[in-house]
Design a protein around this motif. Structure first.
Motif, PDB file in Angstrom:
ATOM      1  N   LEU A 197      39.311  40.094  44.625  1.00 29.54           N
ATOM      2  CA  LEU A 197      39.038  39.129  43.559  1.00 29.54           C
ATOM      3  C   LEU A 197      39.194  37.705  44.075  1.00 29.54           C
ATOM      4  O   LEU A 197      40.137  37.403  44.803  1.00 29.54           O
ATOM      5  N   ALA A 198      38.285  36.846  43.674  1.00 30.82           N
ATOM      6  CA  ALA A 198      38.457  35.409  43.865  1.00 30.82           C
ATOM      7  C   ALA A 198      38.712  34.811  42.492  1.00 30.82           C
ATOM      8  O   ALA A 198      37.791  34.705  41.672  1.00 30.82           O
ATOM      9  N   PRO A 199      39.971  34.462  42.201  1.00 28.76           N
ATOM     10  CA  PRO A 199      40.253  33.914  40.872  1.00 28.76           C
ATOM     11  C   PRO A 199      39.593  32.567  40.670  1.00 28.76           C
ATOM     12  O   PRO A 199      39.461  31.778  41.609  1.00 28.76           O
ATOM     13  N   THR A 257      37.379  35.001  36.813  1.00 37.99           N
ATOM     14  CA  THR A 257      37.093  35.712  38.063  1.00 37.99           C
ATOM     15  C   THR A 257      35.756  35.183  38.572  1.00 37.99           C
ATOM     16  O   THR A 257      34.713  35.433  37.974  1.00 37.99           O
ATOM     17  N   ASN A 258      35.795  34.465  39.668  1.00 38.65           N
ATOM     18  CA  ASN A 258      34.567  33.829  40.153  1.00 38.65           C
ATOM     19  C   ASN A 258      33.802  34.683  41.147  1.00 38.65           C
ATOM     20  O   ASN A 258      32.606  34.465  41.356  1.00 38.65           O
ATOM     21  N   ALA A 259      34.480  35.625  41.765  1.00 39.77           N
ATOM     22  CA  ALA A 259      33.791  36.565  42.645  1.00 39.77           C
ATOM     23  C   ALA A 259      34.624  37.830  42.711  1.00 39.77           C
ATOM     24  O   ALA A 259      35.855  37.777  42.622  1.00 39.77           O
ATOM     25  N   VAL A 260      33.936  38.940  42.834  1.00 41.05           N
ATOM     26  CA  VAL A 260      34.630  40.221  42.984  1.00 41.05           C
ATOM     27  C   VAL A 260      33.833  41.086  43.947  1.00 41.05           C
ATOM     28  O   VAL A 260      32.606  41.155  43.865  1.00 41.05           O
ATOM     29  N   VAL A 261      34.540  41.687  44.887  1.00 34.96           N
ATOM     30  CA  VAL A 261      33.953  42.694  45.766  1.00 34.96           C
ATOM     31  C   VAL A 261      34.460  44.040  45.265  1.00 34.96           C
ATOM     32  O   VAL A 261      35.667  44.294  45.282  1.00 34.96           O
ATOM     33  N   TYR A 296      40.790  37.457  35.289  1.00 41.51           N
ATOM     34  CA  TYR A 296      41.472  37.742  36.553  1.00 41.51           C
ATOM     35  C   TYR A 296      42.583  38.774  36.344  1.00 41.51           C
ATOM     36  O   TYR A 296      42.684  39.748  37.092  1.00 41.51           O
ATOM     37  N   LEU A 297      43.379  38.577  35.310  1.00 43.25           N
ATOM     38  CA  LEU A 297      44.449  39.538  35.036  1.00 43.25           C
ATOM     39  C   LEU A 297      43.876  40.868  34.571  1.00 43.25           C
ATOM     40  O   LEU A 297      44.375  41.940  34.932  1.00 43.25           O
ATOM     41  N   ASP A 298      42.812  40.812  33.769  1.00 44.50           N
ATOM     42  CA  ASP A 298      42.176  42.049  33.315  1.00 44.50           C
ATOM     43  C   ASP A 298      41.598  42.830  34.493  1.00 44.50           C
ATOM     44  O   ASP A 298      41.639  44.064  34.522  1.00 44.50           O
ATOM     45  N   HIS A 299      41.041  42.114  35.459  1.00 47.24           N
ATOM     46  CA  HIS A 299      40.481  42.797  36.628  1.00 47.24           C
ATOM     47  C   HIS A 299      41.573  43.384  37.519  1.00 47.24           C
ATOM     48  O   HIS A 299      41.370  44.438  38.132  1.00 47.24           O
ATOM     49  N   ALA A 337      43.542  39.513  46.548  1.00 47.70           N
ATOM     50  CA  ALA A 337      42.999  38.260  46.020  1.00 47.70           C
ATOM     51  C   ALA A 337      42.688  37.326  47.180  1.00 47.70           C
ATOM     52  O   ALA A 337      43.376  37.339  48.195  1.00 47.70           O
ATOM     53  N   VAL A 338      41.653  36.543  47.021  1.00 54.55           N
ATOM     54  CA  VAL A 338      41.275  35.544  48.010  1.00 54.55           C
ATOM     55  C   VAL A 338      41.692  34.178  47.480  1.00 54.55           C
ATOM     56  O   VAL A 338      41.367  33.825  46.341  1.00 54.55           O
TER      57      VAL A 338
END
Lengths: 228, 228
Positions: free
Chosen positions: B110-112, B118-122, B137-140, B153-154
């Motif tokens: 995750l990129a918070p 969440t601005n990016a997710v792999v 972000y917390l939900d992810h 996280a990144v």
């Protein structure tokens, strides 16, 4: 390498006056300072505090009442060894984020703050001087080039997040001390076993996350708000 | 690895309505999208656009008018291969920042975003699903743990900065496309030779940096402001 943490000991965090009382702002600022000192120590560095007035803290304190730029430049002028300046309100700073700062090569290494500030600088060039007025990140790029220093920037949300105003408190509740692997308590984000002092302080003071038209902000438990 | 860039093609960036006209918001959003696509391509990935309506862009477009969460989860459900979702308004994203995202191991990376987004997710775990409502972000973090996925996280200011409101424009002027080594023009920050499309668009539209009580904000040249 000296690691200097400037700290405004008198009336800190005035932009949080809409949210915290004067005493609370001092206590919260001290919690953030303690977090920063702990993160610096966790990577084997010895932090020192550069304070505008005497402060009790778990590190050597130099008192210099002058404005930030002048006080920092006095430190830079008195030594030829590398100096790192890390702001005291980087409540999201972790040892890993600081390690990335120290591990970045460059005569001058900058960690930009949101809004054009400079939240940390590693000065390995003896002629580099600070200028925290205005859009200091751009001014520091120029100042480094002016003395022929190579400049690098560190890309870190944790180091970019200085805690100045109410919206920033949400960042502390979400990310303060958290490691993404840990569990979390349902209301506030990070693993309470790993919570930072600043995050714990906010929780004890009644703050939790709130949703305001799609943005995450903070709210304070009414029992606390009525007493503050 | 699929790289999906969701894009709200109709009335994008409504929170910039106090600053830009509807047509301007569309043009600015398209410039940011083009920057993100270019940054993805620069590290050897092939981006695809997931748009709410047809859009002309230099990448394959899938149109799905549903809300973001549903549209993204439809992509996640149709494939077992890893999927990366990168928001289209990350105007500060550089190839280096995206490389750090892709190079981070983890079933879910995750990129918070600032403010709990969440601005990016792999997504390398086939059961992971997105939930962009609330403090995503917390939900992810929770969603990943719920399916037994390891989460990382990144920590990136560039990836944390989605451009939604007026204050965010200062970030684009300061950091958009800039490399710290380059020279800069005096009024606006980054090296114009390396300016991003979004930053160039803002400059052409008359925006520059301004100082507002110690915070860096933006101001618009009066000649432009009067026509907008």
């Amino acid at each position: 390498m000296r690691v200097v943490v400037p700290y405004a000991a008198e009336e800190p965090k005035t932009r949080l006056a809409d949210t915290l009382s004067s005493d609370e702002r001092t206590a919260f600022a001290e919690a953030m300072l303690a977090d920063v000192l702990a993160a610096v120590r966790a990577i084997g560095r010895d932090p020192e505090i550069l304070a505008t007035a005497p402060v009790e803290a778990d590190a050597p304190v130099t008192v210099d009442p002058r404005p930030l730029t002048e006080a920092v430049n006095a430190v830079l002028a008195e030594t030829d060894e590398p100096v790192t300046v890390v702001m005291a309100d980087l409540a999201l700073a972790t040892p890993g984020a600081l390690a990335a700062l120290f591990d970045t090569d460059g005569d001058v290494v900058l960690a930009p703050g949101r809004g054009g500030g400079t939240n940390a600088v590693v000065a390995r060039h003896p002629e580099f001087r600070a200028d925290y007025h205005g859009t200091s990140y751009l001014d520091h790029l120029d100042a480094a080039r002016a003395v022929g220093a190579g400049v690098e920037a560190v890309d870190s949300h944790r180091l970019a997040t200085d805690v100045d105003e109410r919206a920033d408190l949400a960042e502390v509740l979400i990310h303060g001390g958290s490691a993404p692997r840990g569990g979390r308590d349902s209301s506030s984000g990070a693993d309470p076993r790993e919570a930072s002092r600043a995050r714990s302080w906010l929780r004890r003071a009644g703050f939790g996350l709130a949703d305001d038209a799609g943005r995450t902000t903070v709210e304070r438990d009414a029992g606390f708000a009525s007493r503050s």
